[in-house]
Scaffold this motif. Structure first.
Motif, mmCIF file in Angstrom:
data_model
loop_
_atom_site.group_PDB
_atom_site.id
_atom_site.type_symbol
_atom_site.label_atom_id
_atom_site.label_comp_id
_atom_site.label_asym_id
_atom_site.label_seq_id
_atom_site.Cartn_x
_atom_site.Cartn_y
_atom_site.Cartn_z
ATOM 1 N N GLN A 243 0.846 -1.197 0.000
ATOM 2 C CA GLN A 243 0.000 0.000 0.000
ATOM 3 C C GLN A 243 0.882 1.248 0.000
ATOM 4 O OE1 GLN A 243 -2.501 -1.892 3.399
ATOM 5 N NE2 GLN A 243 -3.681 -0.135 2.736
ATOM 6 N N VAL A 244 1.934 1.224 0.805
ATOM 7 C CA VAL A 244 2.826 2.390 0.880
ATOM 8 C C VAL A 244 3.499 2.631 -0.475
ATOM 9 C CG1 VAL A 244 4.835 3.393 2.021
ATOM 10 C CG2 VAL A 244 3.209 2.026 3.354
ATOM 11 N N SER A 245 4.011 1.575 -1.105
ATOM 12 C CA SER A 245 4.665 1.745 -2.417
ATOM 13 C C SER A 245 3.675 2.259 -3.452
ATOM 14 C CB SER A 245 5.237 0.415 -2.922
ATOM 15 O OG SER A 245 6.123 -0.103 -1.980
ATOM 16 N N ASN A 246 2.482 1.724 -3.425
ATOM 17 C CA ASN A 246 1.472 2.188 -4.384
ATOM 18 C C ASN A 246 1.074 3.643 -4.134
ATOM 19 O OD1 ASN A 246 1.260 -0.029 -6.067
ATOM 20 N ND2 ASN A 246 -0.185 -1.080 -4.705
ATOM 21 N N GLY A 247 1.203 4.081 -2.892
ATOM 22 C CA GLY A 247 0.896 5.479 -2.566
ATOM 23 C C GLY A 247 1.777 6.435 -3.347
ATOM 24 N N LEU A 248 3.017 6.085 -3.497
ATOM 25 C CA LEU A 248 3.942 6.925 -4.251
ATOM 26 C C LEU A 248 3.490 7.017 -5.714
ATOM 27 C CD1 LEU A 248 6.608 8.470 -4.387
ATOM 28 C CD2 LEU A 248 7.789 6.276 -4.610
ATOM 29 N N ALA A 249 3.175 5.880 -6.309
ATOM 30 C CA ALA A 249 2.772 5.848 -7.722
ATOM 31 C C ALA A 249 1.453 6.604 -7.937
ATOM 32 C CB ALA A 249 2.642 4.398 -8.187
ATOM 33 N N VAL A 250 0.509 6.437 -7.024
ATOM 34 C CA VAL A 250 -0.787 7.121 -7.154
ATOM 35 C C VAL A 250 -0.595 8.632 -7.081
ATOM 36 C CG1 VAL A 250 -2.870 7.636 -5.790
ATOM 37 C CG2 VAL A 250 -2.364 5.285 -6.444
ATOM 38 N N ARG A 251 0.268 9.072 -6.192
ATOM 39 C CA ARG A 251 0.465 10.530 -6.028
ATOM 40 C C ARG A 251 1.230 11.112 -7.212
ATOM 41 N NH1 ARG A 251 0.473 8.383 -0.140
ATOM 42 N NH2 ARG A 251 -1.679 8.948 0.327
ATOM 43 N N MET A 252 2.146 10.338 -7.774
ATOM 44 C CA MET A 252 2.807 10.790 -9.014
ATOM 45 C C MET A 252 1.763 10.908 -10.122
ATOM 46 S SD MET A 252 6.305 8.504 -8.882
ATOM 47 C CE MET A 252 7.107 9.102 -10.360
ATOM 48 N N ALA A 253 0.922 9.910 -10.235
ATOM 49 C CA ALA A 253 -0.099 9.909 -11.291
ATOM 50 C C ALA A 253 -1.022 11.111 -11.164
ATOM 51 C CB ALA A 253 -0.911 8.611 -11.228
ATOM 52 N N LEU A 254 -1.443 11.405 -9.951
ATOM 53 C CA LEU A 254 -2.377 12.518 -9.764
ATOM 54 C C LEU A 254 -1.746 13.852 -10.100
ATOM 55 C CD1 LEU A 254 -4.318 11.582 -6.584
ATOM 56 C CD2 LEU A 254 -5.274 12.205 -8.804
ATOM 57 N N MET A 255 -0.509 14.042 -9.657
ATOM 58 C CA MET A 255 0.143 15.322 -9.958
ATOM 59 C C MET A 255 0.381 15.448 -11.460
ATOM 60 S SD MET A 255 2.603 16.209 -6.795
ATOM 61 C CE MET A 255 2.886 14.720 -5.920
ATOM 62 N N TYR A 256 0.715 14.320 -12.095
ATOM 63 C CA TYR A 256 0.889 14.330 -13.553
ATOM 64 C C TYR A 256 -0.433 14.687 -14.241
ATOM 65 C CZ TYR A 256 0.862 12.154 -18.192
ATOM 66 O OH TYR A 256 0.689 11.901 -19.519
ATOM 67 N N LEU A 257 -1.510 14.063 -13.803
ATOM 68 C CA LEU A 257 -2.806 14.282 -14.464
ATOM 69 C C LEU A 257 -3.372 15.674 -14.185
ATOM 70 C CD1 LEU A 257 -4.391 10.772 -13.820
ATOM 71 C CD2 LEU A 257 -3.850 11.741 -16.055
ATOM 72 N N LEU A 258 -3.142 16.203 -12.980
ATOM 73 C CA LEU A 258 -3.709 17.511 -12.644
ATOM 74 C C LEU A 258 -2.817 18.671 -13.089
ATOM 75 C CD1 LEU A 258 -5.004 16.718 -9.037
ATOM 76 C CD2 LEU A 258 -6.440 17.275 -10.996
ATOM 77 N N LEU A 259 -1.509 18.443 -13.141
ATOM 78 C CA LEU A 259 -0.578 19.553 -13.396
ATOM 79 C C LEU A 259 0.219 19.424 -14.686
ATOM 80 C CD1 LEU A 259 1.216 19.999 -9.962
ATOM 81 C CD2 LEU A 259 -0.458 21.521 -10.979
ATOM 82 N N GLY A 260 0.240 18.225 -15.249
ATOM 83 C CA GLY A 260 1.090 17.977 -16.418
ATOM 84 C C GLY A 260 0.798 18.976 -17.533
ATOM 85 N N ASP A 261 1.769 19.223 -18.379
ATOM 86 C CA ASP A 261 1.689 20.271 -19.396
ATOM 87 C C ASP A 261 0.521 20.139 -20.360
ATOM 88 O OD1 ASP A 261 3.630 21.892 -18.617
ATOM 89 O OD2 ASP A 261 5.207 20.987 -19.862
ATOM 90 N N GLU A 262 0.058 18.887 -20.533
ATOM 91 C CA GLU A 262 -0.972 18.704 -21.558
ATOM 92 C C GLU A 262 -2.328 19.255 -21.151
ATOM 93 O OE1 GLU A 262 -0.768 14.508 -22.790
ATOM 94 O OE2 GLU A 262 1.210 14.683 -21.892
ATOM 95 N N GLY A 263 -2.453 19.771 -19.943
ATOM 96 C CA GLY A 263 -3.748 20.340 -19.585
ATOM 97 C C GLY A 263 -3.953 20.327 -18.104
ATOM 98 N N GLY A 264 -5.240 20.310 -17.678
ATOM 99 C CA GLY A 264 -5.522 20.388 -16.259
ATOM 100 C C GLY A 264 -5.255 21.806 -15.799
#
Ligand code: NCD
Length: 317
Positions: free
Chosen positions: A291-312
């Motif tokens: 769960q802890v390891s997946n927490g890192l991946a989920v938080r990377m994914a969210l920041m990528y999806l919300l802040l990534g250059d392609e939009g959001g």
């Protein structure tokens, strides 16, 4: 790099009402990011030049560390604010602290706060992305996402699976976010605990409410144990720790009734010998560190999806 489209929204405040496709997309992108964390050079340039602030008005180990590391692995600049070492102890209000953060022009602020709704207030008043890292007894969406990713790894599609959430459900933002997210993914959620922590009114959230843990252990595909939220209990809600452990704790004897594939989860921090025995926490069915390891991946994914250059960020929902 995952190629999925960004989320067309500014913030992630909770999982209530988040559509299935969006949950699945976040989980898929998170699964893709895991490989970055297995490389020798664990960094991608996605958020280079962006600033992510972690603002924690309540204590945290896992959530804070993994948000910080996630931002760093995406090459963002990170700042961390912690209430216990800040001017909050000198009486500064949340909005005044937020105005100070705003003056530094952050792109995202990750907020944990003892008051339910605090991240929503900031999201409404400020232009930056807000991610809720736990607000009072309301929601903890990134925890539920990492929990669902861990479940999906082991069980595949969660449609029709039974997830038992055991313990202090009433005061658990982890439970609430999981209840919302799991139901959207088609899982059946059963909650169990003493009446003071698992009142019948929880049935309004669409869950089944039970008071005996043995009943739920047998039918569950996942058993999620919760810490008693002592800091949120207004009055004594249990007679003694020993009695609680005997009636609601998960030990090997009790777990022996579960199905062979049943997973044991816990968001942490665990209280060994209270809600979970050390043998079960460290045992073969426990996926607590996954769960802890997946927490890192989920938080990377969210920041990528919300802040990534392609939009959001520009199309607030
Ligand atoms: C939880 C929290 O803070 O809500 N922990 C976490 O984020 N992993 C659960 C808890 O404190 O019991």
């Amino acid at each position: 790099m995952p190629s999925q489209r960004p989320l067309r929204q500014k913030d992630l405040l909770g999982l209530r009402g988040v559509p299935r496709e969006q949950l699945v997309r976040i989980l898929d992108v998170a699964a893709g990011f895991r490989q970055v964390n297995e490389r020798r050079i664990k960094k991608v340039p996605t958020l280079r030049g962006r600033t992510v602030v972690t603002a924690f008005f309540e204590n945290s180990t896992r959530t804070r560390l993994s948000f910080e590391l996630a931002a760093k692995r995406l090459s963002a600049d990170t700042l961390s604010f912690s209430a216990s070492t800040s001017s909050t102890t000198k009486g500064e209000t949340l909005l005044d602290t937020a105005r100070t953060l705003d003056a530094m022009r952050p792109d995202a602020v990750i907020v944990r706060h003892p008051a339910s709704g605090a991240p929503h207030l900031l999201a409404k008043h400020f232009p930056w992305t807000v991610i809720n890292a736990g607000d009072g007894i309301n929601e903890h969406p990134t925890q539920a996402l990492l929990d669902m990713l861990t479940m999906r790894d082991h069980l595949g599609d969660l449609q029709g699976r039974t997830v038992a959430i055991v313990g202090d459900v009433l005061h658990s933002r982890v439970a609430r976010s999981n209840i919302f997210g799991l139901q959207t993914l088609g899982a059946r959620v059963v909650v169990a605990g003493p009446g003071t922590m698992c009142p019948p009114a929880l049935a309004e959230l669409g869950v089944e409410v039970r008071h005996r843990i043995d009943e739920v252990v047998e039918e569950a595909d996942v058993i999620m144990m919760l810490r008693i939220q002592r800091e949120r209990l207004g009055r004594a809600m249990m007679s003694s720790t020993e009695e609680y452990a005997a009636l609601y704790g998960l030990d090997e004897r009790r777990l022996a009734r579960a199905q062979a594939h049943t997973l044991v989860m816990h968001p942490g921090p665990i209280n060994r010998g209270v809600e979970i025995s050390p043998e079960v926490a460290d045992g073969p069915r426990s996926v607590i560190l996954e769960q802890v390891s997946n927490g890192l991946a989920v938080r990377m994914a969210l920041m990528y999806l919300l802040l990534g250059d392609e939009g959001g960020g520009d199309a607030a929902a």
